[in-house]
Design a protein around this motif. Structure first.
Motif, short mmCIF file in Angstrom:
data_model
loop_
_atom_site.label_atom_id
_atom_site.label_comp_id
_atom_site.label_asym_id
_atom_site.label_seq_id
_atom_site.Cartn_x
_atom_site.Cartn_y
_atom_site.Cartn_z
N LEU A 24 9.77 3.48 2.51
CA LEU A 24 8.94 3.08 1.39
C LEU A 24 8.15 4.28 0.87
CD1 LEU A 24 7.41 -0.22 2.87
CD2 LEU A 24 9.62 0.10 1.73
N TYR A 25 8.04 4.35 -0.45
CA TYR A 25 7.26 5.40 -1.11
C TYR A 25 6.03 4.73 -1.72
CZ TYR A 25 11.45 8.13 -0.38
OH TYR A 25 12.52 8.79 0.20
N ILE A 26 4.93 4.77 -0.97
CA ILE A 26 3.71 4.05 -1.34
C ILE A 26 2.73 5.01 -2.02
CG2 ILE A 26 1.81 2.66 -0.47
CD1 ILE A 26 4.54 1.33 -0.22
N ASP A 27 2.15 4.54 -3.12
CA ASP A 27 1.12 5.30 -3.82
C ASP A 27 -0.27 4.84 -3.36
OD1 ASP A 27 2.93 6.77 -5.37
OD2 ASP A 27 3.10 5.14 -6.82
N TYR A 28 -1.20 5.79 -3.28
CA TYR A 28 -2.56 5.49 -2.83
C TYR A 28 -3.57 6.06 -3.83
CZ TYR A 28 -0.29 4.73 1.70
OH TYR A 28 0.53 4.30 2.72
N PRO A 29 -4.68 5.34 -4.06
CA PRO A 29 -5.77 5.94 -4.83
C PRO A 29 -6.36 7.14 -4.06
CG PRO A 29 -6.02 3.56 -4.64
CD PRO A 29 -4.94 3.95 -3.70
N THR A 30 -6.98 8.05 -4.74
CA THR A 30 -7.54 9.24 -4.10
C THR A 30 -8.54 8.84 -3.01
OG1 THR A 30 -7.32 10.47 -6.16
CG2 THR A 30 -8.80 11.39 -4.51
N GLY A 31 -8.33 9.42 -1.82
CA GLY A 31 -9.24 9.19 -0.71
C GLY A 31 -9.10 7.84 -0.04
N VAL A 32 -8.04 7.07 -0.37
CA VAL A 32 -7.84 5.72 0.16
C VAL A 32 -6.56 5.68 0.98
CG1 VAL A 32 -7.42 3.30 -0.45
CG2 VAL A 32 -9.11 4.64 -1.72
N TYR A 33 -6.59 4.96 2.13
CA TYR A 33 -5.40 4.83 2.98
C TYR A 33 -4.88 3.40 3.02
CZ TYR A 33 -7.05 9.36 4.66
OH TYR A 33 -7.47 10.66 4.73
N ASP A 34 -5.67 2.44 2.53
CA ASP A 34 -5.22 1.05 2.54
C ASP A 34 -4.06 0.85 1.58
OD1 ASP A 34 -7.22 0.46 4.30
OD2 ASP A 34 -8.65 -0.15 2.76
N VAL A 35 -3.18 -0.09 1.94
CA VAL A 35 -2.02 -0.39 1.11
C VAL A 35 -2.42 -1.40 0.04
CG1 VAL A 35 0.34 -1.29 1.09
CG2 VAL A 35 -0.47 0.05 3.04
N ARG A 36 -2.19 -1.05 -1.22
CA ARG A 36 -2.53 -1.93 -2.33
C ARG A 36 -1.26 -2.24 -3.12
NH1 ARG A 36 -8.40 0.52 -4.37
NH2 ARG A 36 -9.34 0.54 -2.27
N ARG A 37 -0.85 -3.49 -3.02
CA ARG A 37 0.43 -3.91 -3.60
C ARG A 37 0.50 -3.68 -5.10
NH1 ARG A 37 4.91 -7.59 -2.65
NH2 ARG A 37 4.36 -7.60 -0.45
N GLU A 38 -0.59 -3.86 -5.81
CA GLU A 38 -0.57 -3.78 -7.27
C GLU A 38 -0.83 -2.38 -7.79
OE1 GLU A 38 0.56 -6.26 -8.82
OE2 GLU A 38 0.50 -7.57 -7.06
N PHE A 39 -0.96 -1.40 -6.91
CA PHE A 39 -1.28 -0.04 -7.36
C PHE A 39 0.00 0.71 -7.72
CE2 PHE A 39 -2.36 4.48 -6.59
CZ PHE A 39 -3.44 4.60 -7.47
N HIS A 40 0.06 1.23 -8.94
CA HIS A 40 1.19 2.02 -9.44
C HIS A 40 2.52 1.32 -9.16
CE1 HIS A 40 -1.13 6.12 -9.74
NE2 HIS A 40 -1.65 5.16 -10.49
N ASN A 41 3.44 1.97 -8.42
CA ASN A 41 4.79 1.43 -8.21
C ASN A 41 4.94 0.76 -6.85
OD1 ASN A 41 7.47 1.19 -9.33
ND2 ASN A 41 8.16 2.58 -7.71
N ASN A 42 3.83 0.31 -6.26
CA ASN A 42 3.88 -0.22 -4.90
C ASN A 42 4.60 -1.56 -4.79
OD1 ASN A 42 2.57 2.00 -3.98
ND2 ASN A 42 0.58 1.00 -3.66
N ARG A 43 4.48 -2.41 -5.81
CA ARG A 43 5.08 -3.74 -5.70
C ARG A 43 6.58 -3.69 -5.41
NH1 ARG A 43 4.48 -9.07 -6.63
NH2 ARG A 43 2.26 -8.84 -7.03
N PRO A 44 7.41 -2.99 -6.22
CA PRO A 44 8.85 -2.97 -5.90
C PRO A 44 9.14 -2.30 -4.56
CG PRO A 44 8.35 -1.46 -7.71
CD PRO A 44 7.13 -2.29 -7.49
N GLU A 45 8.32 -1.34 -4.15
CA GLU A 45 8.53 -0.72 -2.84
C GLU A 45 8.27 -1.71 -1.72
OE1 GLU A 45 9.64 2.52 -1.99
OE2 GLU A 45 10.26 2.32 -4.07
N LEU A 46 7.19 -2.46 -1.83
CA LEU A 46 6.86 -3.43 -0.79
C LEU A 46 7.79 -4.63 -0.81
CD1 LEU A 46 2.98 -3.27 -1.06
CD2 LEU A 46 4.39 -2.42 0.81
#
Length: 510
Positions: A223-245
């Motif tokens: 999985l190629y997960i995107d994160y907000p700056t300084g954040v490690y939590d997984v956020r499904r709705e952030f950038h392209n995370n939904r199709p990856e998850l």
């Protein structure tokens, strides 16, 4: 493909009519049932208001829809003479891929107010609760226009031919018919001039798999997960995370829902790319892997003992593999530098200086992003399934089945049918390194009349003696009797009875 998209679009539109149809309801009666391994559909259609001009045609196409699948049935066509001639000429000069001939074409002279429509198709498990609709279309010289869709049966609610009553042993209909056909062939000697693929049933090799008492499986997802700056939590709705998850959803849901399997282990590894400070990358990769474990515990499997978490601060090995798969300018120099210079010996600095920085910029843009990823590997054990469960899972979660369970489903279909071939090819796809699965798939596609695909399966296991008989059958079908005889004689030490019969068959046909 365009036509299928049109059908899907119309059906997804909740059966909304695009243009009003003056004739109202077309289906006066319907009867759908299973018999043997076939689905039988009978409709009484009212076509009294379908009046086509000389240059136009109306198409009435029954469509089965269920479990994310569609099957279009032959259409009834009401056509003008000129339109029919133009369509016939176009199909003869430019055949359409996947063309399905009409069930019946009606003209002004042979028109009837109603017709009885009867078709039979090979049954598949997804049809059990499928819906049946009647699609209406109008064709003229320039285009095909969708007029609407009439629901006929919202849920077929079929009695599955795979259902085995509790406490009873049922012999599949296909096996009974196969046995009867074999008896008839013994009474009537085969003739060389009527050699059909169905006759290959007795010639090809079928191997019986060992019982898989414990179905241990392991599957992975990257999985190629995107994160907000300084954040490690997984956020499904952030950038392209939904199709990856969603890739992870498709892996985990069958293992956590429906009591189909027990998860034994989950390994999570976080990777960072080589750019930047090593210590920062170490913290980054470690924290993202740790937080992804918490995401998986909250979403799929809560057990703490299941998880093993690791991280790779700078994935140089991944970069080497990526460069070998996707070469770049000066890629050999990069690989040589990685091989001779340690991580803490100025490797990245030398890479940044190579060719004035152009190489490093290319890596930053097109290679390093592919290295920032999460790799999940799930170990599990699938439970045993009865024939009815296996018939459903073969199209939804085939990886949970053993070869033996898949072949039990195949036994319900006649050799040579599309469903019979499909199941053996599903088995070969999910057991790509299994010799038995490839040989059996080759035999199934031979009977379906596809020697090209059969050879592809056999070439994967050409060194295994159990493939020799099928190589002989292929040579026989291609008309090379000398080569076929050579293969059959080699197979005498492996399958003596079958090889002798095949040799005897060839001798009889001389």
């Amino acid at each position: 493909m365009k036509r299928m998209k049109k059908i899907i679009g119309c059906l997804v539109g909740v059966l909304l009519t695009v243009e009003a149809w003056a004739g109202g309801t077309l289906t006066l009666g319907s009867h759908v049932f299973t018999q043997g391994d076939s689905l039988h559909i009978e409709l009484l259609l009212n076509l009294s208001d379908a009046k086509a001009g000389n240059a136009e045609a109306y198409l009435f196409t029954p469509v089965l829809r269920g479990a994310g699948r569609l099957q279009e049935l032959p259409a009834v066509v009401v056509s003008g003479r000129r339109r029919a001639r133009a369509d016939h000429r176009q199909q003869a000069l430019q055949p359409s891929p996947g063309y399905l001939p009409p069930y019946r074409t009606l003209y002004a002279r042979n028109r009837k107010d109603s017709i009885i429509y009867k078709v039979s198709v090979a049954y598949s498990p997804w049809m059990e609760h499928a819906s049946l609709v009647l699609m209406r279309e109008r064709r003229d010289c320039c285009r095909m226009k969708m007029l609407g869709v009439e629901p006929v049966i919202t849920d077929l609610a079929l009695t599955s031919p795979f259902h085995v009553p509790q406490g009873q042993t049922v012999i599949p209909q296909a096996i009974i018919e196969r046995s009867e056909n074999a008896t008839n062939r013994q009474e009537t000697p085969s003739r060389p001039d009527c050699m059909l693929c169905a006759e290959c049933t007795a010639m090809v090799t079928y191997l019986i798999p060992d019982m898989e008492t414990q179905k241990h499986r392991s599957e992975s997802a990257t999985l190629y997960i995107d994160y907000p700056t300084g954040v490690y939590d997984v956020r499904r709705e952030f950038h392209n995370n939904r199709p990856e998850l969603e890739k992870l959803d498709s892996l985990m849901r069958p293992l956590t829902e429906g009591n189909l399997a027990n998860i034994s282990s989950i390994s999570i590894c976080g990777y960072a790319s080589p750019d930047g400070i090593y210590k920062d990358n170490e913290i980054l990769a470690s924290n993202r892997a740790r937080c992804f474990k918490e995401y998986m515990r909250a979403t799929y499997a809560p057990g703490r003992d299941l998880y093993k978490v690791s991280s790779v601060p700078e994935d140089w090995d991944g970069l080497v593999e990526l460069l070998q798969r996707r070469p770049m300018n000066h890629g050999d120099e990069v690989l040589s530098l990685i091989a001779r210079t340690g991580i803490f010996e100025g490797r990245e600095k030398q890479l940044m200086d190579m060719h004035g920085g152009t190489v490093y910029r290319e890596l930053l843009k097109n290679y390093f992003p592919q290295l920032r990823r999460i790799r999940i590997t799930v170990g599990y054990e699938a439970r045993a399934f009865n024939i009815e469960e296996a018939a459903s899972l073969i199209y939804t979660h085939p990886r949970l089945l053993s070869l033996q369970e898949m072949y039990r489903v195949a036994a319900f279909y006649r050799p040579g049918t599309e469903q019979y071939r499909e199941i053996y090819e599903i088995a070969a796809y999910h057991f790509p390194d299994d010799v038995l699965a490839n040989i059996n798939a080759a035999s199934a596609v031979i009977m379906a009349g596809d020697p090209v695909s059969a050879r592809q399966y056999l070439n994967k296991v050409a060194d295994d003696p159990r493939a020799w008989n099928d190589f002989g059958v292929l040579a026989y079908l291609e008309g090379d009797r000398k080569k076929a005889e050579k293969w059959f004689r080699k197979a005498l030490g492996i399958e003596p009875e079958k090889a002798r019969k095949n040799l005897k068959k060839m001798k009889y046909e001389e």
